[in-house]
Structures are given as C-alpha cells and as structure tokens.
Design an enzyme around this catalytic site. Structure first.
Site, PDB file in Angstrom:
ATOM      1  N   ASP A  91       6.390   8.014  -6.805  1.00 60.98           N
ATOM      2  CA  ASP A  91       7.197   7.631  -5.646  1.00 60.98           C
ATOM      3  C   ASP A  91       6.563   8.263  -4.412  1.00 60.98           C
ATOM      4  O   ASP A  91       6.957   9.328  -3.956  1.00 60.98           O
ATOM      5  CB  ASP A  91       8.641   8.099  -5.831  1.00 60.98           C
ATOM      6  N   ALA A  92       5.537   7.582  -3.910  1.00 54.66           N
ATOM      7  CA  ALA A  92       4.725   8.114  -2.821  1.00 54.66           C
ATOM      8  C   ALA A  92       4.870   7.321  -1.527  1.00 54.66           C
ATOM      9  O   ALA A  92       4.474   7.785  -0.463  1.00 54.66           O
ATOM     10  CB  ALA A  92       3.247   8.134  -3.235  1.00 54.66           C
ATOM     11  N   LYS A  93       5.395   6.095  -1.639  1.00 53.21           N
ATOM     12  CA  LYS A  93       5.625   5.219  -0.490  1.00 53.21           C
ATOM     13  C   LYS A  93       4.402   5.129   0.411  1.00 53.21           C
ATOM     14  O   LYS A  93       4.480   5.251   1.624  1.00 53.21           O
ATOM     15  CB  LYS A  93       6.864   5.678   0.299  1.00 53.21           C
ATOM     16  N   ARG A  94       3.275   4.856  -0.202  1.00 53.29           N
ATOM     17  CA  ARG A  94       2.029   4.722   0.541  1.00 53.29           C
ATOM     18  C   ARG A  94       1.914   3.308   1.124  1.00 53.29           C
ATOM     19  O   ARG A  94       2.573   2.380   0.677  1.00 53.29           O
ATOM     20  CB  ARG A  94       0.833   5.023  -0.360  1.00 53.29           C
ATOM     21  N   THR A 118       5.051   3.434  -5.491  1.00 54.76           N
ATOM     22  CA  THR A 118       5.863   2.763  -4.476  1.00 54.76           C
ATOM     23  C   THR A 118       5.026   2.557  -3.218  1.00 54.76           C
ATOM     24  O   THR A 118       4.231   3.414  -2.830  1.00 54.76           O
ATOM     25  CB  THR A 118       7.139   3.559  -4.152  1.00 54.76           C
TER      26      THR A 118
END
Length: 266
Positions: A91-94, A118
């Site tokens: 869950d890094a939302k890159r 993510t």
C-alpha cells in the site's frame, strides 16, 4: 499470484479477509520494544496467528518508511516471512510518469516480491501502465476512497457522471481484471452497486471495515461478483485488538470473527 489462484484461495479458506500490517511503533505492545526489530517481531506474531484465516496482507509502507533504513529492513523481513500462498499488497499509492513509475513497479514487484501495489491515477495513463506490464502482478488503482476529503475531487461532476466514475471507466480500459483492481472504501457501500456496473469483473480492495465503521455485510451484499471479487481489509480492528502479551491471540480472535462472517456470505 494470479487471479485464478487468488479466487481458489478465497474459496478454499472461505475468506476474503485482507489484514493490514499498519505497524505503528507507538501502538505495538511495550514488551516488544526491547526486541532488535520490534516491527518485525510484532508482524511475525500477527502473521503466525492469522495466516490461515486471511487471503492477503496489506503493508502500508508509510509506517515503515518513517523509520528510515530500519523500517525498510523490517518491511523486507515481513514480506519474506509472509507465506507465498497468501496474496501481498504494497500500500504505497505510487504514481508518476515514464521510467519513474517503471522503477516504482520494479521496487515492489521485483525487489520486494509483492503481488500488487496501490497506484494513484491522477497523472493519467502513462503513470499507471508501467505497473501493468508484469506477469501475475496487479495494479490496485485508487477509485472511490473512504476519507472525508474524497468529496473534494472524486465526487465532483465530470461530464456525464462523477469524477471517480470516469477514473474507473478510463483505467479499466488500460488493463484487465487479470492485472488491475480498484480501491473502494467500505464507508462508500451505497455506491458499490453502481461501481459494479462499471467494473463488474475486477477485484475491489475495500478498506474501512472495523475501526472506520464500514459494514462488512453491506459491502459483501453489494460488491460481490461471480468470483467473489472482494478483498476486505481490516487493520487496526485486528492487529490492535489487544495490547498486552496476548496481543496475537486477540488478533486471531478478531480475524476469526471476520472470517466466520465472511463464510456466511460466500
């Protein structure tokens, strides 16, 4: 892990539970603080107690990054310890363009071996596509989130619908259900029926059950498709169910309650 293997795992375990390893040094039991790697010691105990009840673990990288190199080492030990039979989410939302996204993808897919990551789609197609070019890996695109600020952009009109609906339609055209999922917050259950009309076959990663107040029943009834198509995440409600030396037992009890409820919906 490919889609077929994930679906079979869900069927076998009668569970679509994802446990979020949002490991906060301020919240883990105090007796672990003397361990050489307290974050990993905590995660290991949680994994040992719950790995047969869930089908995925989601590691929120922010909790590790803030610890510097020691945090990244804890993350690596954790991802290496998780059984290979369990789906893993960074869950890094890159989300960036060109080679930057490619190297973000390599970081999580190849260096650390996650099954998915993510992705924030705000910068458009060339920020998402690099995450889609890896075999048996998934980009999990932010769709409709559960935070209060989601109304600032996601729920604004955009053409013949709302902006998040345009994001779902557009991003779905870039990938397939075999390499793309979407984040949909559990507190947005009323929108899930319309979301399923836009992306009927994709898996949805659903955070917000438990501490954030989302209803497992609502999201299951409105979001499930023929392949189940849901990974429902619980973080604080499971991993911080207890805060003493029996914390892992308490975490197992919390996970078991969620899994048992999920079994009734399958």
């Amino acid at each position: 892990m490919n889609r077929q293997e994930l679906v079979q795992l869900i069927r076998d375990r009668k569970s679509y539970l994802c446990i979020g390893l949002d490991t906060d040094m301020q919240k883990i039991p105090k007796h672990l603080h003397s361990h050489p790697d307290p974050m990993f010691a905590f995660n290991k105990a949680i994994i040992d107690a719950t790995h047969d009840l869930c089908v995925a673990y989601k590691i929120n990288t922010a909790f590790y990054e803030c610890q510097g190199i020691r945090g990244w080492e804890s993350l690596q030990r954790t991802i290496e310890y998780i059984p290979k039979t369990v789906f893993t989410i960074a869950d890094a939302k890159r989300g960036d363009i060109g080679n930057t996204s490619t190297y973000y993808a390599k970081t999580f897919y190849e260096t650390y071996g996650f099954d998915s990551v993510t992705v924030a789609p705000y910068m458009g197609r060339d920020s998402v596509e690099p995450f889609l070019g890896f075999s048996d890996k998934f980009a999990i695109v932010l769709g409709l989130t559960s935070n209060a600020g989601s109304a600032d952009f996601q729920l604004q009109p955009a053409g013949d619908g709302l902006l998040y609906e345009k994001v779902l339609r557009t991003c779905a055209s870039w990938g397939t259900p075999d390499n793309m999922m979407f984040v949909v917050g559990a507190t947005q259950a009323d929108s899930v029926a319309s979301i399923r009309k836009i992306v009927p076959d994709h898996f949805l990663l659903v955070p917000g059950v438990g501490a954030q107040g989302g209803s497992l029943r609502d999201i299951s009834e409105k979001g499930m498709n023929g392949d189940v198509g849901l990974l429902v995440n619980a973080s604080r409600a499971v991993i911080y169910a207890g805060n003493d030396e029996k914390f892992a037992e308490d975490a197992r009890a919390a996970a078991q309650a969620l899994q048992a409820e999920m079994a009734t919906y399958l």
